[in-house]
Structure formats: C-alpha cells, structure tokens
Design an enzyme around this catalytic site. Structure first.
Site, short mmCIF file in Angstrom:
data_model
loop_
_atom_site.label_atom_id
_atom_site.label_comp_id
_atom_site.label_asym_id
_atom_site.label_seq_id
_atom_site.Cartn_x
_atom_site.Cartn_y
_atom_site.Cartn_z
N ASN A 14 -7.37 0.39 9.25
CA ASN A 14 -6.34 0.88 10.17
C ASN A 14 -6.91 1.93 11.12
OD1 ASN A 14 -3.44 -0.17 9.70
ND2 ASN A 14 -4.28 0.07 7.63
N LEU A 85 -4.79 9.36 0.52
CA LEU A 85 -4.09 9.37 -0.77
C LEU A 85 -3.63 10.75 -1.26
CD1 LEU A 85 -6.11 6.64 -2.68
CD2 LEU A 85 -3.96 6.43 -1.42
N LEU A 87 -1.58 14.39 -1.11
CA LEU A 87 -0.41 15.02 -0.52
C LEU A 87 -0.85 16.12 0.45
CD1 LEU A 87 2.62 14.58 -1.19
CD2 LEU A 87 2.44 16.49 -2.78
N ILE A 88 -0.21 16.18 1.60
CA ILE A 88 -0.60 17.18 2.62
C ILE A 88 -0.11 18.57 2.18
CG2 ILE A 88 -0.29 17.86 5.04
CD1 ILE A 88 -1.91 15.30 4.77
N ASN A 102 2.54 8.55 8.85
CA ASN A 102 1.91 7.81 7.77
C ASN A 102 2.33 6.35 7.85
OD1 ASN A 102 0.44 7.45 5.29
ND2 ASN A 102 2.41 7.39 4.20
N HIS A 104 2.97 3.05 5.25
CA HIS A 104 3.10 2.65 3.85
C HIS A 104 3.21 1.13 3.79
CE1 HIS A 104 3.99 3.31 -0.37
NE2 HIS A 104 4.91 2.37 -0.25
N ASP A 145 6.22 9.75 0.82
CA ASP A 145 6.99 8.59 1.29
C ASP A 145 8.48 8.87 1.51
OD1 ASP A 145 4.58 7.26 1.00
OD2 ASP A 145 5.04 6.59 -1.02
N GLU A 174 0.03 -4.22 9.75
CA GLU A 174 -0.33 -2.83 10.03
C GLU A 174 -1.18 -2.73 11.29
OE1 GLU A 174 -0.23 -0.79 5.67
OE2 GLU A 174 -2.16 -1.62 6.26
C1 GRF Z 1 -3.01 0.32 4.02
O1 GRF Z 1 -2.40 -0.79 3.44
C2 GRF Z 1 -2.02 1.45 4.17
O2 GRF Z 1 -0.71 1.03 4.38
C3 GRF Z 1 -2.11 2.14 2.86
O3 GRF Z 1 -3.46 2.06 2.50
C4 GRF Z 1 -4.06 0.93 3.10
C5 GRF Z 1 -5.27 1.39 3.84
O4 GRF Z 1 -6.03 0.34 4.32
N1 GRF Z 1 -1.52 3.45 2.93
P1 GRF Z 1 -7.27 0.64 5.27
O5 GRF Z 1 -8.13 1.67 4.58
O6 GRF Z 1 -6.74 1.11 6.58
O7 GRF Z 1 -7.98 -0.69 5.38
#
Ligand code: GRF
Length: 189
Positions: A14, A85, A87-88, A102, A104, A145, A174
């Site tokens: 992403n 992963l 928490l901020i 974020n 999800h 979340d 995404e």
């Molecule tokens: C994605 O599915 C995102 O929604 C989740 O973690 C994954 C990260 O994928 N929070 P990448 O590292 O961007 O490939």
C-alpha cells in the site's frame, strides 16, 4: 501543498501504491516512510522509490518524543498508516489530531480491534461465514479501529476462499482506493 509520512510494519504494498500515485501530484509530497521493523520489506521499497525512511524502536515511540520530533523535522502534516501494527501514542495523536488515516482490511465495525490484523481478519471473516468483506479507510483515535469512517468498499467472499485468496482480493481494493481517498481527504481539509 501537503507533506505525508507513511507508517508501515510489513510488506508495504500500500505504501508503494501511495508513493507512486502522488509522484505526479505537485500538491502532495511523501516526505518519509517510517517502520518499527528494521527488516520490513517496506524499507526496501522505500529505497527503490527514493523516499527517505526511518526505523524507530518501541522506546522511541512510547518512551520519548523521538518519533514526533522526526515527523516535525521532515515537516509532515498528515500521517498515513498502511499496515502499521502499533497503537499511536498520545503525543502523536494530539499533534496530528484529525490528520491520521488508517486502512483496515475488513468492513468495520466488524472484525476490528486488538489482534485483528493481517490473516487473522480474513480467517475470522471466513470462519464467520460472511458472504462479503471489504476495506475501511478511517481516521485514527485513541482506540484501535474506532475512528470516524471515511470510506468503505466491498468485495465478495467466495465459498472456496482461503485467508490468502481473500487477502489478495482485498489488497486489490486497497491499492485501487487508498491513494485516491487520501487525495480526497486532503482536499476536504
Ligand atoms: C493491508 O491489508 C492493510 O489493510 C492492513 O495490513 C495490510 C498491509 O499490506 N492494515 P501491505 O503491507 O500494504 O502490503
């Protein structure tokens, strides 16, 4: 002009899509990619994309102002979490209130919260017999979340799906939507 900092803990597909999307946008600059994992593949992607990166420790993040200082040093005005992963912490939440996004990999409020990340999410969706899943782009606040939802998109869950095949479909969604929704969010400020 907006300056984005991206936080990622893993592969960073992403993050890469976001960087590529904004390469041709003179109004948005990706100033830094941050990771809590020194061996995360996202750091290799950052090198390949010529985006500066920064690795920080748990102490930097929760026990000192180091990460906030780094964000200020690079002039970040908006934070993008992409597979991040941790928490901020409060100091960063306060400094970037309403400006942390974020993504999800499910349709919140279902399948969110502590422990719901990566394949755990897709596992739970399949085990629950859901016929559809999707993505949620939302603002971040004090709890995992729970922040305001800005955007959702759906995809089917097929009878033969495994967590991996569902994850692949979700990743496509995404990549398609996150950069565009970030742009819309920035325009709405
Ligand atoms: C994605 O599915 C995102 O929604 C989740 O973690 C994954 C990260 O994928 N929070 P990448 O590292 O961007 O490939």
């Amino acid at each position: 002009m907006n300056s984005l900092a991206i936080f990622a803990s893993g592969s960073g597909s992403n993050a890469e899509q976001i960087v590529r999307y904004f390469q041709s946008d003179s109004e948005v600059h990706i100033v830094l990619i941050l990771s809590n994992k020194a061996d995360a593949f996202v750091l290799e992607r950052a090198r390949g994309l010529s985006v500066p990166s920064h690795v920080f420790t748990r102490h930097d993040f929760y026990g000192s102002p180091a990460v906030l200082e780094k964000l200020r040093e690079v002039g970040a005005d908006t934070l993008i979490l992409a597979g991040f992963l941790w928490l901020i912490p409060d100091n960063i939440l306060r400094a970037y209130s309403g400006r942390i996004l974020n993504i999800h990999p499910a349709l919140l409020p279902d399948f969110g919260g502590k422990g719901m990340y990566g394949h755990h999410v897709h596992d739970a969706v399949i085990r629950d017999g859901r016929k559809k899943s999707g993505i949620t782009i939302h603002l971040i606040d004090e709890e995992y979340d729970r922040g305001k939802i800005l955007f959702q998109a759906e995809c089917p869950v097929l009878p033969e799906d495994t967590p991996d095949s569902l994850a692949g479909r979700i990743h496509q969604l995404e990549h398609l939507h996150y950069p565009e929704q970030i742009k819309k969010f920035l325009q709405s400020l």
